[in-house]
Design a protein around this motif. Structure first.
Motif, PDB file in Angstrom:
ATOM      1  N   GLY A  48     -20.863  31.443-102.007  1.00 19.62           N
ATOM      2  CA  GLY A  48     -21.149  32.875-102.028  1.00 19.62           C
ATOM      3  C   GLY A  48     -20.766  33.516-103.346  1.00 19.62           C
ATOM      4  N   LYS A  49     -19.610  33.153-103.889  1.00 23.72           N
ATOM      5  CA  LYS A  49     -19.177  33.705-105.171  1.00 23.72           C
ATOM      6  C   LYS A  49     -20.061  33.219-106.302  1.00 23.72           C
ATOM      7  N   ARG A  50     -20.460  31.960-106.247  1.00 22.62           N
ATOM      8  CA  ARG A  50     -21.338  31.419-107.284  1.00 22.62           C
ATOM      9  C   ARG A  50     -22.653  32.183-107.310  1.00 22.62           C
ATOM     10  N   LYS A  51     -23.238  32.416-106.157  1.00 22.59           N
ATOM     11  CA  LYS A  51     -24.499  33.153-106.112  1.00 22.59           C
ATOM     12  C   LYS A  51     -24.333  34.568-106.642  1.00 22.59           C
ATOM     13  N   THR A  52     -23.224  35.192-106.277  1.00 24.77           N
ATOM     14  CA  THR A  52     -22.957  36.544-106.763  1.00 24.77           C
ATOM     15  C   THR A  52     -22.836  36.553-108.278  1.00 24.77           C
ATOM     16  N   GLN A  53     -22.134  35.562-108.820  1.00 23.21           N
ATOM     17  CA  GLN A  53     -21.956  35.465-110.266  1.00 23.21           C
ATOM     18  C   GLN A  53     -23.294  35.273-110.973  1.00 23.21           C
ATOM     19  N   LEU A  54     -24.132  34.381-110.455  1.00 34.98           N
ATOM     20  CA  LEU A  54     -25.423  34.137-111.069  1.00 34.98           C
ATOM     21  C   LEU A  54     -26.341  35.352-110.959  1.00 34.98           C
ATOM     22  N   GLN A  55     -26.265  36.062-109.841  1.00 35.92           N
ATOM     23  CA  GLN A  55     -27.068  37.271-109.692  1.00 35.92           C
ATOM     24  C   GLN A  55     -26.635  38.341-110.694  1.00 35.92           C
ATOM     25  N   SER A  56     -25.318  38.456-110.918  1.00 44.18           N
ATOM     26  CA  SER A  56     -24.824  39.402-111.917  1.00 44.18           C
ATOM     27  C   SER A  56     -25.244  38.964-113.319  1.00 44.18           C
ATOM     28  N   ARG A  57     -25.187  37.658-113.579  1.00 46.68           N
ATOM     29  CA  ARG A  57     -25.615  37.137-114.882  1.00 46.68           C
ATOM     30  C   ARG A  57     -27.081  37.486-115.128  1.00 46.68           C
ATOM     31  N   LEU A  58     -27.921  37.291-114.113  1.00 44.53           N
ATOM     32  CA  LEU A  58     -29.339  37.591-114.252  1.00 44.53           C
ATOM     33  C   LEU A  58     -29.561  39.079-114.511  1.00 44.53           C
ATOM     34  N   LYS A  59     -28.784  39.902-113.850  1.00 36.84           N
ATOM     35  CA  LYS A  59     -28.874  41.347-114.056  1.00 36.84           C
ATOM     36  C   LYS A  59     -28.554  41.714-115.510  1.00 36.84           C
ATOM     37  N   LEU A  60     -27.533  41.084-116.055  1.00 29.31           N
ATOM     38  CA  LEU A  60     -27.170  41.330-117.450  1.00 29.31           C
ATOM     39  C   LEU A  60     -28.240  40.826-118.410  1.00 29.31           C
ATOM     40  N   GLN A  61     -28.770  39.645-118.136  1.00 32.53           N
ATOM     41  CA  GLN A  61     -29.800  39.085-119.010  1.00 32.53           C
ATOM     42  C   GLN A  61     -31.050  39.946-119.017  1.00 32.53           C
ATOM     43  N   ARG A  62     -31.358  40.534-117.895  1.00 32.35           N
ATOM     44  CA  ARG A  62     -32.504  41.448-117.844  1.00 32.35           C
ATOM     45  C   ARG A  62     -32.182  42.756-118.569  1.00 32.35           C
TER      46      ARG A  62
END
Length: 271
Positions: free
Chosen positions: A218-232
């Motif tokens: 769950g934390k990994r997915k949250t981290q990757l989703q936040s990373r994607l948000k930043l990259q966008r």
């Protein structure tokens, strides 16, 4: 030990007193830093102050800030920054419970900053070790500003517990952001790198313990989703930015155990 030292080493803690003792014991006796442990509302396993004081052999002061309830790492770190600002600290270094400094880590970073006073964020390399302390690989990131900004399009160019940063610069950004869960460091360091001079040392500054079972899915997915948000957010249409987003999307679709094994193998091959 009445005189305040130039650096405050900030360590967040939550229900992990044995790991805290390990980290405190790694701080060199001559390192010019005070230490603040922010206890983030631990109830199940609070800090053992006798063990903590016994482990810490540094020349600075060891303080503990107890938060009345759990705020999460972003809230705990921001509470620590507010405490540091109220006492006039200029530089903040970071360390996480369970990770270990090399004995002269703070001294090395201050030496570089004395020669490069324009730099407001300085990280370093890390030796990634297994749970028996055996080195698996060394992770190094780009050292120069342009290369760091380019790397940021893929992932953070900083190993969070290795960094030292100027508190006034972080204060202009409002501290660690609260809208990027599990990627608060990536967000902060990218914002700093876009506005101020930043750098990395090639030196190994910390030992970072690898624990394949330590990060929940769950934390990994949250981290990757936040990373994607930043990259966008910072997307500029460049090939590196496109590749960064593609990589994050692929990792979101990949089981954590497989991603962990692939990353470890690739890093060993580069070492």
């Amino acid at each position: 030990m009445s005189e305040q030292l130039p650096v405050l080493l900030l360590i967040p803690h939550y229900n992990n007193p044995a790991a805290l003792v390990k980290s405190l014991a790694s701080i060199g006796a001559n390192e010019p830093c005070d230490v603040l442990v922010v206890d983030d509302g631990s109830v199940r396993a609070p800090i053992d102050m006798t063990a903590a004081n016994g482990a810490y052999q540094g020349c600075g002061r060891l303080r503990v800030l107890n938060l009345p309830q759990n705020k999460g790492i972003e809230g705990a770190l921001n509470a620590g920054l507010a405490w540091a600002k109220s006492r006039g600290y200029e530089w903040i270094a970071r360390l996480d419970c369970g990770d270990e400094n090399v004995s002269d880590r703070i001294t090395r970073q201050l030496s570089f900053l004395a020669k490069h006073p324009e730099v407001v964020l300085l990280g370093g390399a890390a030796s990634f070790v297994d749970q028996h302390g055996v080195e698996q690989f060394v992770l190094r990131h780009p050292t120069g500003q342009a290369e760091i900004l380019q790397f940021m399009k893929k992932n953070s160019a900083y190993i969070h517990p290795s960094v030292m940063f100027k508190l006034s610069a972080v204060d202009t950004l409002g501290g660690y952001p609260l809208d990027m869960p599990a990627a608060e460091d990536y967000a902060l360091f990218w914002a700093l790198a876009r506005q101020f001079p930043v750098a990395n040392l090639p030196d190994v500054l910390i030992k970072y313990e690898l624990d394949p079972n330590g990060i929940s899915l769950g934390k990994r997915k949250t981290q990757l989703q936040s990373r994607l948000k930043l990259q966008r957010k910072y997307f500029d249409g460049s090939p590196a930015a496109v590749a960064g987003i593609a990589r994050t999307v692929a990792l979101l679709a990949m089981p954590y155990e497989l991603a962990f094994k692939i990353k470890a193998k690739l890093r060993k091959e580069k070492a």
